[in-house]
Design an enzyme around this catalytic site. Sequence first.
Site: not given
Ligand code: G3H
Ligand code: ZN
Length: 286
Positions: A84-85, A213, A232, A182, A210-211, A235
Amino acid sequence: MTLCATGDLVDEARGAGRAVVAFNVITLEHVEAVVAGLEQAALPGIVQVSENAVRFRQGAVLPLARAAAACAEASGARLALHLDHVTDPGLLRQAREAGFSSVMFDAGAAPYQENVRATREAADWAHGQGLWVEAELGYVGGKPDAPASAHEEGVRTDPEEAAAYVAATEVDALAVAVGSSHAMTERTASLDHDLVRALARRLDVPLVLHGSSGVPDDELRRAVEAGMTKVNIGTALNLAFTGEVRDHLGQHPDVSDPRKYLRDARDAMASAVAQLAAVVSAPTRA
Ligand code: G3H
Ligand code: ZN
């Protein structure tokens, strides 16, 4: 069970009108919790190792990747491994050998033309290795190089630009900026569901959130209903992990054996995995 390919799990989810959940792992306990939580929920999922997690391991990708593969292969759940990333072409080139079936190449911080050029080059190479490729257009907030707010002008993914980007890069899936950010520790994000729908209508490839959480359950369900196909989450697991460790050490200040608190931390992450996987994987689209 044999490892699945990310592309197959995503296609399957798309065909069933739902999303597949992808969890970011940092420690062996994260990996075990993802496997246990998905077994408990009887759902497929993706185990993701980010470039940041590799950096935390002094740049070595194999220890965590091999551990993830071993745990996933020993599991009854259907699991795929995703890198990832990735911004470093050197790490990208290790993906296949490390056992990943897919990568996200992240040139999201670059200007449009540079993002297209770098992503096309990465995708050509990765496709030659049989890897499924995700990329990002627009800025999902919360990364060091991203704007402070997920709601700033010009941050969101534009559907027409996204269509041109997918055609130019030939990526298999697109991470889009629709209001999530994120590393949020509160679940307060509100998403632009009309934009998700417009992107899903305009693009042939699956959309990735993404992001996640910071996105409440109901917003996640609505995002999947609107067309998100890969979700995804990272966190949320860290909050569960660290919360348990903090509580345990608060109650038992003399503890020295890490197994005493890592067990609780792993269980808390597994519960979070099962709960979030059920939300994301429920069929919502016809
Ligand atoms: O690629 C990973 C995710 O975008 C995780 O994002 O930690 O905010 O849930 P997050
Ligand atoms: Zn991400």
